[in-house]
Design a protein around this motif. Structure first.
Motif, PDB file in Angstrom:
ATOM      1  N   ALA A 190      11.170  58.084  30.032  1.00 18.79           N
ATOM      2  CA  ALA A 190      12.108  57.242  29.271  1.00 18.79           C
ATOM      3  C   ALA A 190      11.428  55.971  28.777  1.00 18.79           C
ATOM      4  O   ALA A 190      11.622  55.562  27.642  1.00 18.79           O
ATOM      5  N   ALA A 191      10.660  55.333  29.623  1.00 17.73           N
ATOM      6  CA  ALA A 191       9.889  54.128  29.299  1.00 17.73           C
ATOM      7  C   ALA A 191      10.655  53.124  28.454  1.00 17.73           C
ATOM      8  O   ALA A 191      10.363  52.911  27.291  1.00 17.73           O
ATOM      9  N   SER A 192      11.638  52.532  29.057  1.00 20.20           N
ATOM     10  CA  SER A 192      12.401  51.499  28.350  1.00 20.20           C
ATOM     11  C   SER A 192      12.977  50.525  29.382  1.00 20.20           C
ATOM     12  O   SER A 192      12.822  50.706  30.578  1.00 20.20           O
ATOM     13  N   HIS A 193      13.643  49.513  28.878  1.00 22.69           N
ATOM     14  CA  HIS A 193      14.341  48.572  29.741  1.00 22.69           C
ATOM     15  C   HIS A 193      15.829  48.905  29.707  1.00 22.69           C
ATOM     16  O   HIS A 193      16.372  49.250  28.659  1.00 22.69           O
ATOM     17  N   VAL A 194      16.453  48.773  30.863  1.00 24.23           N
ATOM     18  CA  VAL A 194      17.877  49.048  30.986  1.00 24.23           C
ATOM     19  C   VAL A 194      18.544  47.785  31.511  1.00 24.23           C
ATOM     20  O   VAL A 194      18.016  47.119  32.407  1.00 24.23           O
ATOM     21  N   TYR A 195      19.689  47.463  30.943  1.00 25.34           N
ATOM     22  CA  TYR A 195      20.451  46.305  31.384  1.00 25.34           C
ATOM     23  C   TYR A 195      21.621  46.766  32.237  1.00 25.34           C
ATOM     24  O   TYR A 195      22.259  47.779  31.941  1.00 25.34           O
ATOM     25  N   GLY A 196      21.899  46.001  33.265  1.00 26.85           N
ATOM     26  CA  GLY A 196      23.037  46.275  34.130  1.00 26.85           C
ATOM     27  C   GLY A 196      23.576  44.974  34.690  1.00 26.85           C
ATOM     28  O   GLY A 196      22.957  43.926  34.548  1.00 26.85           O
ATOM     29  N   LEU A 197      24.714  45.067  35.333  1.00 22.66           N
ATOM     30  CA  LEU A 197      25.286  43.878  35.953  1.00 22.66           C
ATOM     31  C   LEU A 197      24.495  43.514  37.200  1.00 22.66           C
ATOM     32  O   LEU A 197      24.110  44.385  37.978  1.00 22.66           O
ATOM     33  N   ALA A 198      24.250  42.249  37.379  1.00 20.34           N
ATOM     34  CA  ALA A 198      23.627  41.752  38.599  1.00 20.34           C
ATOM     35  C   ALA A 198      24.697  41.687  39.687  1.00 20.34           C
ATOM     36  O   ALA A 198      25.901  41.789  39.406  1.00 20.34           O
ATOM     37  N   ALA A 199      24.278  41.521  40.917  1.00 19.19           N
ATOM     38  CA  ALA A 199      25.217  41.486  42.043  1.00 19.19           C
ATOM     39  C   ALA A 199      26.290  40.413  41.850  1.00 19.19           C
ATOM     40  O   ALA A 199      27.455  40.630  42.157  1.00 19.19           O
ATOM     41  N   MET A 200      25.896  39.268  41.292  1.00 24.22           N
ATOM     42  CA  MET A 200      26.855  38.188  41.063  1.00 24.22           C
ATOM     43  C   MET A 200      27.970  38.625  40.112  1.00 24.22           C
ATOM     44  O   MET A 200      29.133  38.323  40.333  1.00 24.22           O
ATOM     45  N   ALA A 201      27.628  39.363  39.077  1.00 22.54           N
ATOM     46  CA  ALA A 201      28.616  39.802  38.101  1.00 22.54           C
ATOM     47  C   ALA A 201      29.527  40.881  38.672  1.00 22.54           C
ATOM     48  O   ALA A 201      30.695  40.977  38.295  1.00 22.54           O
ATOM     49  N   GLU A 202      29.002  41.688  39.578  1.00 24.29           N
ATOM     50  CA  GLU A 202      29.826  42.733  40.181  1.00 24.29           C
ATOM     51  C   GLU A 202      30.965  42.133  40.995  1.00 24.29           C
ATOM     52  O   GLU A 202      32.024  42.733  41.115  1.00 24.29           O
ATOM     53  N   THR A 203      30.768  40.940  41.526  1.00 24.59           N
ATOM     54  CA  THR A 203      31.825  40.295  42.302  1.00 24.59           C
ATOM     55  C   THR A 203      32.973  39.822  41.417  1.00 24.59           C
ATOM     56  O   THR A 203      34.069  39.605  41.915  1.00 24.59           O
ATOM     57  N   ILE A 204      32.698  39.667  40.113  1.00 24.80           N
ATOM     58  CA  ILE A 204      33.786  39.237  39.219  1.00 24.80           C
ATOM     59  C   ILE A 204      34.392  40.425  38.467  1.00 24.80           C
ATOM     60  O   ILE A 204      35.139  40.251  37.521  1.00 24.80           O
ATOM     61  N   GLY A 205      34.087  41.648  38.942  1.00 27.14           N
ATOM     62  CA  GLY A 205      34.622  42.857  38.322  1.00 27.14           C
ATOM     63  C   GLY A 205      36.134  42.845  38.162  1.00 27.14           C
ATOM     64  O   GLY A 205      36.654  43.133  37.080  1.00 27.14           O
ATOM     65  N   PRO A 206      36.907  42.512  39.208  1.00 22.46           N
ATOM     66  CA  PRO A 206      38.366  42.469  39.056  1.00 22.46           C
ATOM     67  C   PRO A 206      38.818  41.449  37.998  1.00 22.46           C
ATOM     68  O   PRO A 206      39.754  41.708  37.236  1.00 22.46           O
ATOM     69  N   ALA A 207      38.127  40.326  37.923  1.00 19.93           N
ATOM     70  CA  ALA A 207      38.469  39.326  36.900  1.00 19.93           C
ATOM     71  C   ALA A 207      38.163  39.860  35.502  1.00 19.93           C
ATOM     72  O   ALA A 207      38.910  39.615  34.554  1.00 19.93           O
ATOM     73  N   LEU A 208      37.063  40.613  35.369  1.00 24.29           N
ATOM     74  CA  LEU A 208      36.738  41.228  34.078  1.00 24.29           C
ATOM     75  C   LEU A 208      37.821  42.208  33.658  1.00 24.29           C
ATOM     76  O   LEU A 208      38.183  42.285  32.479  1.00 24.29           O
ATOM     77  N   ASP A 209      38.353  42.952  34.623  1.00 25.37           N
ATOM     78  CA  ASP A 209      39.430  43.898  34.315  1.00 25.37           C
ATOM     79  C   ASP A 209      40.667  43.173  33.796  1.00 25.37           C
ATOM     80  O   ASP A 209      41.294  43.604  32.826  1.00 25.37           O
ATOM     81  N   VAL A 210      41.009  42.075  34.433  1.00 28.95           N
ATOM     82  CA  VAL A 210      42.171  41.286  33.994  1.00 28.95           C
ATOM     83  C   VAL A 210      41.929  40.734  32.591  1.00 28.95           C
ATOM     84  O   VAL A 210      42.809  40.792  31.724  1.00 28.95           O
ATOM     85  N   LEU A 211      40.729  40.211  32.341  1.00 25.57           N
ATOM     86  CA  LEU A 211      40.405  39.692  31.013  1.00 25.57           C
ATOM     87  C   LEU A 211      40.424  40.801  29.958  1.00 25.57           C
ATOM     88  O   LEU A 211      40.867  40.585  28.831  1.00 25.57           O
ATOM     89  N   ALA A 212      39.961  41.984  30.318  1.00 30.43           N
ATOM     90  CA  ALA A 212      39.985  43.107  29.377  1.00 30.43           C
ATOM     91  C   ALA A 212      41.418  43.490  29.027  1.00 30.43           C
ATOM     92  O   ALA A 212      41.733  43.763  27.862  1.00 30.43           O
ATOM     93  N   ASP A 213      42.303  43.495  30.024  1.00 30.27           N
ATOM     94  CA  ASP A 213      43.714  43.794  29.762  1.00 30.27           C
ATOM     95  C   ASP A 213      44.329  42.732  28.864  1.00 30.27           C
ATOM     96  O   ASP A 213      45.069  43.043  27.924  1.00 30.27           O
ATOM     97  N   TRP A 214      44.033  41.460  29.143  1.00 31.79           N
ATOM     98  CA  TRP A 214      44.553  40.361  28.334  1.00 31.79           C
ATOM     99  C   TRP A 214      44.063  40.498  26.895  1.00 31.79           C
ATOM    100  O   TRP A 214      44.823  40.332  25.947  1.00 31.79           O
TER     101      TRP A 214
END
Length: 118
Positions: A60-84
């Motif tokens: 594959a030889a590429s860079h992949v982006y993902g959520l860092a551990a800090m961002a995973e802790t705000i997952g429920p807040a992201l869900d609320v913001l997405a609904d809003w």
């Protein structure tokens, strides 16, 4: 610094919450974002500790982006913001404007709902 400021930040985090993505895949999912804007947002989010970039070895030889551990802790807040955000988009569609408050194309182009030209 506000970590969730900017037009594309929430959308980026929501996409990365679902799966790790290559830059090109993330850009395609966020069309019509420009490469420069996405690069700037990704650097800001990476510096803030919300996004991490990792190297994927060949073939594959590429860079992949993902959520860092800090961002995973705000997952429920992201869900609320997405609904809003989804609720706002529905409300704005009925008002002929998009989420950013920009008028719908028929208003921007000067077309009149009555069909008369100005």
């Amino acid at each position: 610094m506000l970590l969730l400021e900017g037009r594309w930040t929430l959308q980026i985090l929501l996409h990365l919450k679902e799966a790790d993505l290559r830059f090109s895949d993330l850009r395609a999912a966020l069309a019509p974002i420009s490469a420069n804007v996405l690069t700037q947002r990704m650097r800001t989010l990476e510096a803030a500790g919300l996004v991490q970039r990792r190297y994927v070895p060949p073939p594959a030889a590429s860079h992949v982006y993902g959520l860092a551990a800090m961002a995973e802790t705000i997952g429920p807040a992201l869900d609320v913001l997405a609904d809003w955000r989804a609720q706002r988009q529905q409300t704005h569609r009925s008002c002929k404007t998009d989420i950013s408050g920009v008028a719908a194309p028929e208003i921007v182009t000067g077309e009149n709902p009555t069909g008369e030209t100005e």
